[in-house]
Design a protein around this motif. Structure first.
Motif, PDB file in Angstrom:
ATOM      1  N   MET A   1      -4.465 101.440 -28.053  1.00 25.76           N
ATOM      2  CA  MET A   1      -5.341 100.962 -27.002  1.00 25.76           C
ATOM      3  C   MET A   1      -5.919  99.609 -27.419  1.00 25.76           C
ATOM      4  SD  MET A   1      -8.172 103.095 -25.153  1.00 25.76           S
ATOM      5  CE  MET A   1      -9.820 102.694 -25.335  1.00 25.76           C
ATOM      6  N   SER A   2      -5.899  98.686 -26.530  1.00 24.83           N
ATOM      7  CA  SER A   2      -6.321  97.346 -26.845  1.00 24.83           C
ATOM      8  C   SER A   2      -7.745  97.116 -26.362  1.00 24.83           C
ATOM      9  CB  SER A   2      -5.307  96.390 -26.242  1.00 24.83           C
ATOM     10  OG  SER A   2      -5.873  95.488 -25.387  1.00 24.83           O
ATOM     11  N   ASP A   3      -8.430  96.279 -27.141  1.00 22.52           N
ATOM     12  CA  ASP A   3      -9.824  95.944 -26.838  1.00 22.52           C
ATOM     13  C   ASP A   3      -9.822  94.662 -25.997  1.00 22.52           C
ATOM     14  OD1 ASP A   3     -12.518  95.272 -26.860  1.00 22.52           O
ATOM     15  OD2 ASP A   3     -12.606  94.923 -29.025  1.00 22.52           O
ATOM     16  N   PRO A   4     -10.340  94.723 -24.749  1.00 20.01           N
ATOM     17  CA  PRO A   4     -10.290  93.539 -23.883  1.00 20.01           C
ATOM     18  C   PRO A   4     -11.075  92.349 -24.445  1.00 20.01           C
ATOM     19  CG  PRO A   4     -11.396  95.382 -22.766  1.00 20.01           C
ATOM     20  CD  PRO A   4     -10.909  95.880 -24.091  1.00 20.01           C
ATOM     21  N   VAL A   5     -12.194  92.593 -25.122  1.00 20.28           N
ATOM     22  CA  VAL A   5     -12.988  91.491 -25.692  1.00 20.28           C
ATOM     23  C   VAL A   5     -12.185  90.819 -26.800  1.00 20.28           C
ATOM     24  CG1 VAL A   5     -15.095  90.898 -26.968  1.00 20.28           C
ATOM     25  CG2 VAL A   5     -15.204  92.534 -25.081  1.00 20.28           C
ATOM     26  N   ASN A   6     -11.590  91.625 -27.662  1.00 23.61           N
ATOM     27  CA  ASN A   6     -10.802  91.055 -28.757  1.00 23.61           C
ATOM     28  C   ASN A   6      -9.594  90.294 -28.210  1.00 23.61           C
ATOM     29  OD1 ASN A   6     -10.291  90.626 -31.562  1.00 23.61           O
ATOM     30  ND2 ASN A   6      -8.637  92.115 -31.406  1.00 23.61           N
ATOM     31  N   GLU A   7      -8.957  90.821 -27.176  1.00 22.17           N
ATOM     32  CA  GLU A   7      -7.819  90.134 -26.555  1.00 22.17           C
ATOM     33  C   GLU A   7      -8.252  88.773 -26.004  1.00 22.17           C
ATOM     34  OE1 GLU A   7      -4.569  90.840 -26.537  1.00 22.17           O
ATOM     35  OE2 GLU A   7      -5.076  92.544 -27.814  1.00 22.17           O
ATOM     36  N   ARG A   8      -9.401  88.757 -25.341  1.00 25.95           N
ATOM     37  CA  ARG A   8      -9.913  87.497 -24.772  1.00 25.95           C
ATOM     38  C   ARG A   8     -10.207  86.489 -25.878  1.00 25.95           C
ATOM     39  NH1 ARG A   8      -9.821  83.397 -21.778  1.00 25.95           N
ATOM     40  NH2 ARG A   8     -11.800  82.510 -21.188  1.00 25.95           N
ATOM     41  N   LEU A   9     -10.825  86.967 -26.990  1.00 27.14           N
ATOM     42  CA  LEU A   9     -11.132  86.083 -28.115  1.00 27.14           C
ATOM     43  C   LEU A   9      -9.853  85.545 -28.763  1.00 27.14           C
ATOM     44  CD1 LEU A   9     -14.147  87.948 -29.773  1.00 27.14           C
ATOM     45  CD2 LEU A   9     -14.204  85.949 -28.272  1.00 27.14           C
ATOM     46  N   ARG A  10      -8.817  86.378 -28.849  1.00 28.37           N
ATOM     47  CA  ARG A  10      -7.537  85.924 -29.391  1.00 28.37           C
ATOM     48  C   ARG A  10      -6.942  84.815 -28.515  1.00 28.37           C
ATOM     49  NH1 ARG A  10      -3.987  91.213 -30.986  1.00 28.37           N
ATOM     50  NH2 ARG A  10      -5.468  92.076 -32.475  1.00 28.37           N
ATOM     51  N   GLU A  11      -7.024  85.011 -27.207  1.00 25.66           N
ATOM     52  CA  GLU A  11      -6.512  83.993 -26.271  1.00 25.66           C
ATOM     53  C   GLU A  11      -7.261  82.675 -26.448  1.00 25.66           C
ATOM     54  OE1 GLU A  11      -6.785  85.453 -22.262  1.00 25.66           O
ATOM     55  OE2 GLU A  11      -5.610  87.247 -22.752  1.00 25.66           O
ATOM     56  N   LEU A  12      -8.588  82.798 -26.511  1.00 21.82           N
ATOM     57  CA  LEU A  12      -9.401  81.582 -26.683  1.00 21.82           C
ATOM     58  C   LEU A  12      -9.083  80.889 -28.008  1.00 21.82           C
ATOM     59  CD1 LEU A  12     -12.849  82.844 -25.329  1.00 21.82           C
ATOM     60  CD2 LEU A  12     -11.338  81.155 -24.251  1.00 21.82           C
ATOM     61  N   LEU A  13      -8.923  81.689 -29.062  1.00 18.76           N
ATOM     62  CA  LEU A  13      -8.619  81.121 -30.375  1.00 18.76           C
ATOM     63  C   LEU A  13      -7.253  80.440 -30.374  1.00 18.76           C
ATOM     64  CD1 LEU A  13      -9.899  80.812 -33.161  1.00 18.76           C
ATOM     65  CD2 LEU A  13      -8.712  82.892 -33.853  1.00 18.76           C
ATOM     66  N   ALA A  14      -6.295  81.046 -29.713  1.00 17.09           N
ATOM     67  CA  ALA A  14      -4.960  80.441 -29.606  1.00 17.09           C
ATOM     68  C   ALA A  14      -5.048  79.107 -28.857  1.00 17.09           C
ATOM     69  CB  ALA A  14      -4.000  81.398 -28.905  1.00 17.09           C
ATOM     70  N   GLN A  15      -5.868  79.059 -27.828  1.00 16.92           N
ATOM     71  CA  GLN A  15      -6.052  77.821 -27.078  1.00 16.92           C
ATOM     72  C   GLN A  15      -6.763  76.766 -27.936  1.00 16.92           C
ATOM     73  OE1 GLN A  15      -8.022  78.814 -23.407  1.00 16.92           O
ATOM     74  NE2 GLN A  15      -6.379  80.225 -22.776  1.00 16.92           N
ATOM     75  N   CYS A  16      -7.709  77.244 -28.775  1.00 19.28           N
ATOM     76  CA  CYS A  16      -8.395  76.315 -29.694  1.00 19.28           C
ATOM     77  C   CYS A  16      -7.392  75.710 -30.674  1.00 19.28           C
ATOM     78  CB  CYS A  16      -9.490  77.043 -30.474  1.00 19.28           C
ATOM     79  SG  CYS A  16     -10.929  77.475 -29.498  1.00 19.28           S
ATOM     80  N   ALA A  17      -6.443  76.521 -31.122  1.00 21.06           N
ATOM     81  CA  ALA A  17      -5.423  76.030 -32.048  1.00 21.06           C
ATOM     82  C   ALA A  17      -4.602  74.920 -31.406  1.00 21.06           C
ATOM     83  CB  ALA A  17      -4.520  77.176 -32.487  1.00 21.06           C
ATOM     84  N   ASP A  18      -4.533  74.949 -30.086  1.00 19.48           N
ATOM     85  CA  ASP A  18      -3.821  73.889 -29.351  1.00 19.48           C
ATOM     86  C   ASP A  18      -4.737  72.715 -29.010  1.00 19.48           C
ATOM     87  OD1 ASP A  18      -1.443  75.306 -29.398  1.00 19.48           O
ATOM     88  OD2 ASP A  18      -1.854  76.320 -27.481  1.00 19.48           O
TER      89      ASP A  18
END
Length: 186
Positions: A1-18
């Motif tokens: 089961m995935s945590d929606p907050v953690n998923e959102r933070l991962r997306e944001l972090l990936a975008q920050c890496a870009d």
């Protein structure tokens, strides 16, 4: 089961890496309270915690591409960075205090030594003056001319109108009497 907050933070972090600054603003808003809270618990100083939190959040921005989702959550990663940086700050502050204390001790020691030396010199000078008073007037004059004014035997002889051999004898006798008076063992 995935945590929606953690998923959102991962997306944001990936975008920050870009290099996405808007993503970083959103990530910052979410992480800042946690990062600051960890720093404050460790440091117990609000201004140091604020500074440390800023450094950690800047490191999040700079190292976003190094985040490994297999090792944990974004929140855990940022919290760990905050804790480690805070511990480093504590160590740095303690080391600086030790250096400051050591410097204070080093700078205080010469003052104590100088005062002690002045007291001893003052005591010695008083003893020498007392012993000089115990010499005959010609002996005292010869010693004062030779040792306090730096005259040679010849100059003392000329100054006092006394033969040089007599001056040497007076000074030698006077020095022996001074040594005895001062308790100097020969």
């Amino acid at each position: 089961m995935s945590d929606p907050v953690n998923e959102r933070l991962r997306e944001l972090l990936a975008q920050c890496a870009d290099g996405n600054q808007d993503a970083f603003r959103a990530l910052y808003d979410h992480l800042a309270p946690v990062v600051f809270g960890v720093a404050l618990r460790v440091l117990r100083d609000r201004s140091l915690a604020e500074e440390t939190a800023q450094e950690v959040l800047l490191a999040v921005w700079r190292t976003a591409d190094r985040f490994d989702p297999a090792r944990g959550s974004v929140l855990g990663w940022a919290s760990t960075m905050s804790h480690r940086r805070s511990v480093d700050v504590v160590r740095s502050v303690q080391a600086q205090r030790r250096r400051d204390h050591a410097e204070g001790v080093r700078s205080a020691v010469p003052v104590v030594a100088e005062v002690e030396e002045m007291v001893v010199m003052g005591d010695d000078a008083a003893a020498v003056r007392r012993c000089l008073e115990g010499l005959s007037a010609p002996e005292r004059e010869a010693v004062q001319l030779a040792y306090y004014q730096g005259h040679s035997y010849r100059e003392v002889a000329q100054e006092s109108g006394t033969p040089e051999g007599t001056v040497k004898s007076r000074i030698r006798t006077a020095l022996k009497r001074l040594a005895t008076c001062l308790g100097v063992k020969r």
